[in-house]
Each structure stands twice: as structure tokens, then as C-alpha cells.
Write a protein that holds these residues in place. Sequence first.
Motif, PDB file in Angstrom:
ATOM      1  N   MET A   1       0.846  -1.187   0.000  1.00  0.00           N
ATOM      2  CA  MET A   1       0.000   0.000   0.000  1.00  0.00           C
ATOM      3  C   MET A   1       0.885   1.242   0.000  1.00  0.00           C
ATOM      4  N   ASP A   2       0.512   2.251  -0.812  1.00  0.00           N
ATOM      5  CA  ASP A   2       1.311   3.466  -0.850  1.00  0.00           C
ATOM      6  C   ASP A   2       0.796   4.547   0.090  1.00  0.00           C
ATOM      7  N   SER A   3      -0.413   4.354   0.630  1.00  0.00           N
ATOM      8  CA  SER A   3      -0.933   5.294   1.626  1.00  0.00           C
ATOM      9  C   SER A   3      -2.006   4.605   2.456  1.00  0.00           C
ATOM     10  N   ILE A   4      -2.161   5.091   3.665  1.00  0.00           N
ATOM     11  CA  ILE A   4      -3.164   4.544   4.576  1.00  0.00           C
ATOM     12  C   ILE A   4      -3.867   5.703   5.269  1.00  0.00           C
ATOM     13  N   HIS A   5      -5.200   5.613   5.308  1.00  0.00           N
ATOM     14  CA  HIS A   5      -6.011   6.578   6.041  1.00  0.00           C
ATOM     15  C   HIS A   5      -6.551   5.908   7.297  1.00  0.00           C
ATOM     16  N   LEU A   6      -6.514   6.620   8.402  1.00  0.00           N
ATOM     17  CA  LEU A   6      -7.060   6.065   9.631  1.00  0.00           C
ATOM     18  C   LEU A   6      -7.723   7.141  10.473  1.00  0.00           C
ATOM     19  N   VAL A   7      -8.647   6.708  11.313  1.00  0.00           N
ATOM     20  CA  VAL A   7      -9.313   7.575  12.284  1.00  0.00           C
ATOM     21  C   VAL A   7      -9.157   6.948  13.655  1.00  0.00           C
ATOM     22  N   VAL A   8      -8.839   7.768  14.644  1.00  0.00           N
ATOM     23  CA  VAL A   8      -8.822   7.341  16.047  1.00  0.00           C
ATOM     24  C   VAL A   8      -9.802   8.233  16.790  1.00  0.00           C
ATOM     25  N   GLY A   9     -10.789   7.614  17.441  1.00  0.00           N
ATOM     26  CA  GLY A   9     -11.804   8.376  18.147  1.00  0.00           C
ATOM     27  C   GLY A   9     -11.762   8.114  19.637  1.00  0.00           C
ATOM     28  N   GLY A  10     -12.113   9.134  20.428  1.00  0.00           N
ATOM     29  CA  GLY A  10     -12.126   8.977  21.876  1.00  0.00           C
ATOM     30  C   GLY A  10     -12.649  10.218  22.557  1.00  0.00           C
ATOM     31  N   PRO A  11     -12.661  10.228  23.866  1.00  0.00           N
ATOM     32  CA  PRO A  11     -13.184  11.377  24.602  1.00  0.00           C
ATOM     33  C   PRO A  11     -12.194  12.529  24.641  1.00  0.00           C
ATOM     34  N   PHE A  70      -9.813   2.071  11.696  1.00  0.00           N
ATOM     35  CA  PHE A  70     -10.466   2.890  12.714  1.00  0.00           C
ATOM     36  C   PHE A  70     -10.199   2.277  14.076  1.00  0.00           C
ATOM     37  N   VAL A  71      -9.677   3.092  14.978  1.00  0.00           N
ATOM     38  CA  VAL A  71      -9.393   2.636  16.342  1.00  0.00           C
ATOM     39  C   VAL A  71     -10.250   3.452  17.299  1.00  0.00           C
ATOM     40  N   SER A  72     -11.035   2.755  18.107  1.00  0.00           N
ATOM     41  CA  SER A  72     -11.942   3.418  19.048  1.00  0.00           C
ATOM     42  C   SER A  72     -11.403   3.313  20.462  1.00  0.00           C
ATOM     43  N   ARG A  86     -13.778   1.548   5.355  1.00  0.00           N
ATOM     44  CA  ARG A  86     -14.025   0.963   4.035  1.00  0.00           C
ATOM     45  C   ARG A  86     -14.332  -0.528   4.146  1.00  0.00           C
ATOM     46  N   GLU A  87     -14.949  -1.064   3.140  1.00  0.00           N
ATOM     47  CA  GLU A  87     -15.165  -2.511   3.093  1.00  0.00           C
ATOM     48  C   GLU A  87     -13.809  -3.213   3.077  1.00  0.00           C
ATOM     49  N   GLY A  88     -13.664  -4.192   3.944  1.00  0.00           N
ATOM     50  CA  GLY A  88     -12.399  -4.902   4.053  1.00  0.00           C
ATOM     51  C   GLY A  88     -11.376  -4.208   4.932  1.00  0.00           C
ATOM     52  N   GLY A  89     -11.777  -3.057   5.524  1.00  0.00           N
ATOM     53  CA  GLY A  89     -10.879  -2.344   6.409  1.00  0.00           C
ATOM     54  C   GLY A  89     -10.820  -2.993   7.787  1.00  0.00           C
ATOM     55  N   TYR A  90     -10.184  -2.284   8.721  1.00  0.00           N
ATOM     56  CA  TYR A  90      -9.982  -2.835  10.063  1.00  0.00           C
ATOM     57  C   TYR A  90     -10.570  -1.895  11.115  1.00  0.00           C
ATOM     58  N   LEU A  91     -11.229  -2.496  12.097  1.00  0.00           N
ATOM     59  CA  LEU A  91     -11.818  -1.740  13.201  1.00  0.00           C
ATOM     60  C   LEU A  91     -11.332  -2.332  14.512  1.00  0.00           C
ATOM     61  N   VAL A  92     -10.755  -1.500  15.358  1.00  0.00           N
ATOM     62  CA  VAL A  92     -10.240  -1.922  16.661  1.00  0.00           C
ATOM     63  C   VAL A  92     -11.124  -1.316  17.738  1.00  0.00           C
ATOM     64  N   TYR A  93     -11.585  -2.146  18.667  1.00  0.00           N
ATOM     65  CA  TYR A  93     -12.456  -1.619  19.718  1.00  0.00           C
ATOM     66  C   TYR A  93     -12.211  -2.350  21.031  1.00  0.00           C
ATOM     67  N   ILE A 145     -12.514  -7.164  12.337  1.00  0.00           N
ATOM     68  CA  ILE A 145     -12.646  -6.685  13.709  1.00  0.00           C
ATOM     69  C   ILE A 145     -11.466  -7.148  14.559  1.00  0.00           C
ATOM     70  N   ILE A 146     -10.861  -6.209  15.266  1.00  0.00           N
ATOM     71  CA  ILE A 146      -9.808  -6.524  16.238  1.00  0.00           C
ATOM     72  C   ILE A 146     -10.327  -6.112  17.614  1.00  0.00           C
TER      73      ILE A 146
END
Length: 505
Positions: A1-11, A70-72, A86-93, A145-146
Motif C-alpha cells: 500500500m502506498d498510503s493509509i487513512h485512519l481515524v482514532v476516536g475517543g473522549p 479505525f481505532v476506538s 471501508r469494506e475490508g478495512g480494520y476496526l479496533v475496539y 474486527i480486532i
Amino acid sequence: MDSIHLVVGGPQGGGLDTVMRVIARLAARLGYSLIADREYYSNIKGRHSYIHIKISTETARSLTYPVDLFVSMDAESIFHHFLDVREGGYLVYNTFIGGKSLGSIKSMRRYTMERIRRTMAKVGIKGDTVDDVIEWVSENRAVNIIGLNYEEIVRRLTKRGIPYPQASRLISTLVSTVVTYVLGFNIDELRSVIRDVFRGMPEVIRANILMVDEVMEILTSIFKEPPLKLDEPSNSFDEVLVVTGNEVVAMGKIVGGLRFQSYYPITPAADESFYMEGKEVIKTSRGDTGNVVVIQTEDEIAAITSAIGAALAGVRAATSTSGPGFSLMVEALGWAGINEVPVVITYYQRGGPSTGLPTRGSQSDLLFTLFAGHGEFPRIVIASGDHEEAFMDAITSLNLAEKYQVPVIHLLDKFLANTIVTMPIPDLRRLRIERGLVASEGDEPFKRFNLKYLVSPRPFLGQGPITYYTGDEHDEVGHITEDPELRIKMYSKRMSKLELMDQEI
């Protein structure tokens, strides 16, 4: 992959800013380009915040959705961002809060909760818990899902001698470790960044390193190799800056010779002055010392008038503000205009009108800066497009203000202010300092507004002939006049600078 987009959410107050800075430093050390935005409520602690990051093998200049990772950090973030992956992406919770329902989130306002509930119903999510959302994105969007039990990891740290209150504040390091591993970054580099960030605090470093070790033990038992490994970077810079827009503007001002900065705290402008306060005494490469006076005033009116006074005294002077603050500065802006004062106003746009959206972005104030103030007087407005431009424009603003003796408004926005980027160190060989026409001596009464010039020579207060300034229309010396012929001449002198500036800039 030449680039990666991610979001980290929290309080808000949960360590997201630390995550952003740690990941930014890590990416820079490894040679990658990064851009990272931080979005947050006008709230000290508790409301939902998130960071949006792009890490690229090439220069990263923009952010897009959907994201790869996406990491929550909490339940609320899941409800806000589950459709951003995205479809096939990764979600950490955090599996510990899997049973938490949407309706139980106290920090979420009613309208937002109802909007999210409608969205969940529209896409076909049957229940209203975190686990219900996780099940839906897994089955319907093929999101990987992680699930990690954050509470259990914190408890494991307490068994290694870290008090629970301290261990529970290390969720930001847990998240940073997850991002580091999932993207295939060198985990030893993360440990090195932690040692740099917390230099001089050995117990804090030890606790953070232990958190890294605990998380890595779990992740390496789940994955044989990182699932989103980036290609090798192609950037060739030996050194880069890791800076926010606020910081890079402050750097530009200091490099450009700024010696007086005033401000009244306002989002998203205040961080520029906070950064500059840490640089008030600067050791140069020659070994001597340079000084920048930074003053927090009682209000925005005092901020601009003190900057005007400093400019009249001969130093490069600026103030920094946002929409509501600039509104209060407008009368003094007119005073600077009629007196041809070279003052710079750094203006970070945010959502308006009135208090508006204090922590959200907007680009709606261009016309306001162009026409603010009653009557007419020339001014220059410079709008920066990215961090590299912001650095050079900060210097250019100071040069143009003094060269043409007009107020200069450096226009930016909340996105630039709060966004961290990796950027090459600016080429200072292009730097020029232009102070304009300065008079160190002259006959008295000195004609400060000499009609022989469009831009008249100016003495510094206390360093040359006596000069007079007033908010009224004035003659060449600066004394008040209401003579209609002289009014036209003085008015035309000021306004003719527009044609001169248009020809030369």
C-alpha cells in the motif's frame, strides 16, 4: 500500500493529541509523509473527539474517507464512525464496553443521538449496543474486527507495578501501539519516540513501554504479520519538521524578525502564541540571544492596540486571533489604516457568526477581512493554502506591512491551525527582510505623511524626529485637519497604495 487513512476516536482529554503527535513523529522518523487533523468539541473533557490521519509514501496533502483503519477508545466513537471504515478495512475496539448502548452515552446530545439512531435503523442495525454495530459492520461491510479488552490490559499493567490510576491513563499508548503494529512500523522506533516525548520522566517512560509490551504480546498472538503494511517511503528529505499550522506560523514570524506578539486566548489561534511563549528567548547559531516579547492582553482591543504601539516604536509586531476577536479589533484596524501603521493580524477562521462553532473549521471570512472597518483604507490579505505556504506567508506579511506601511491580514483556518504535517525544512536562502523607508533623522515639524511619497519615510517613536498620530484625518505632519482639499489629498495618498501594491507584488 502506498498510503493509509485512519481515524482514532475517543473522549476529549483522553490522550488523542498525544496519539497524533506520537504517530506523526514515528512516521517522520521512518521517512513517511503524514497529515493529521484533530476535531474536537468546545469542551474541556469528555465530549467526542477524533483524529483523521493519512500516512503516505509520497507527500500527503489531503484527507479522504472511507478509512482503512479505525481505532476506538470509547463506545461513543463506534457510533459516530462505524460507517467511515471501508469494506475490508480494520476496526479496533474495546470488548469490555461491547454491551454499552447508544442511549446510555451521557456525553452525547439528544439530537446527535437521534440522528445516529436513524442512521443505524436505515442501514438495518437491529439493536443499539456496541456489539450490535460491530456485528453489522463485520457481516455487511466485511470489516475485519480486532477486539481487545482494554480493561484487562490495564489490569495486567497493575500486576507489573503500575498503579491503576496511572495505567488507566495509558490508553493513548495502547492505541499508538495498535496503529504502529497494524501498519507494519518498527515497534522499537515507537519505544524510541516514547522516550523522546517523555524525556526526563523515567517512571512515565517505564509505564508507557510496559503498555507497548503488553499490547504487542496480544497482537503478535493474533496476527502472523501486520495486516496493512505500507510500502517503503519514497521521500528523500534528510530532515523534516513535524508541526501544526499554529506552530509553523509562529516559526515563520520569528524567522521573519517578529519581536512583539500580542494575543487574547481564542480558539483556534491561541496555540500559536502559546508556542511562541516557549521561544521568547532564542539562542542563535552565532551564540548570541534573540528576544520575542509575547503578551497576553485583557481583551482583543488591547491586543491590536498594543501591537500597533509596538509597530510605531519600530519593531515588527503582530497579533493573532479568530473571528469574534477580529470583530472587536476592527476599530483599531481603521486607526492603523489611517495612520499607515505596519501591523500584522494573523486571522484563523472558524465557524460563525458570533461565537458560532469555536472549534470547527470555516472559510467564510475572506470578504470580512477585505472590507472590515468604516471608510476606506488599503490593506493586504494573504491566504495560505498549506503549512509550507503558511511559513513563508508569515514572513511575507511582515515584509509587506513595513514596505507599504499598511495593515496586513494573514488569513488561515482551523484546519491549518490544528493539522499536523511532516514538511521539509524551508529553504531560508530565499528569505529577504524588507523594512521599507525608515527615517532616522529629519527637520521638525517632521512630515510623517509627506505627500511627496505614496509611502512616506517613517521614524520610530523615540528614535528620530517627533511624529504625531491621531484617529482623525490629519495633515502631512499628523495634526488634525478638516480642510476638504487636504482631506482629498491625504485620502488619495493612502488609497493610491492599492495601485502601487498591485503593480509590485
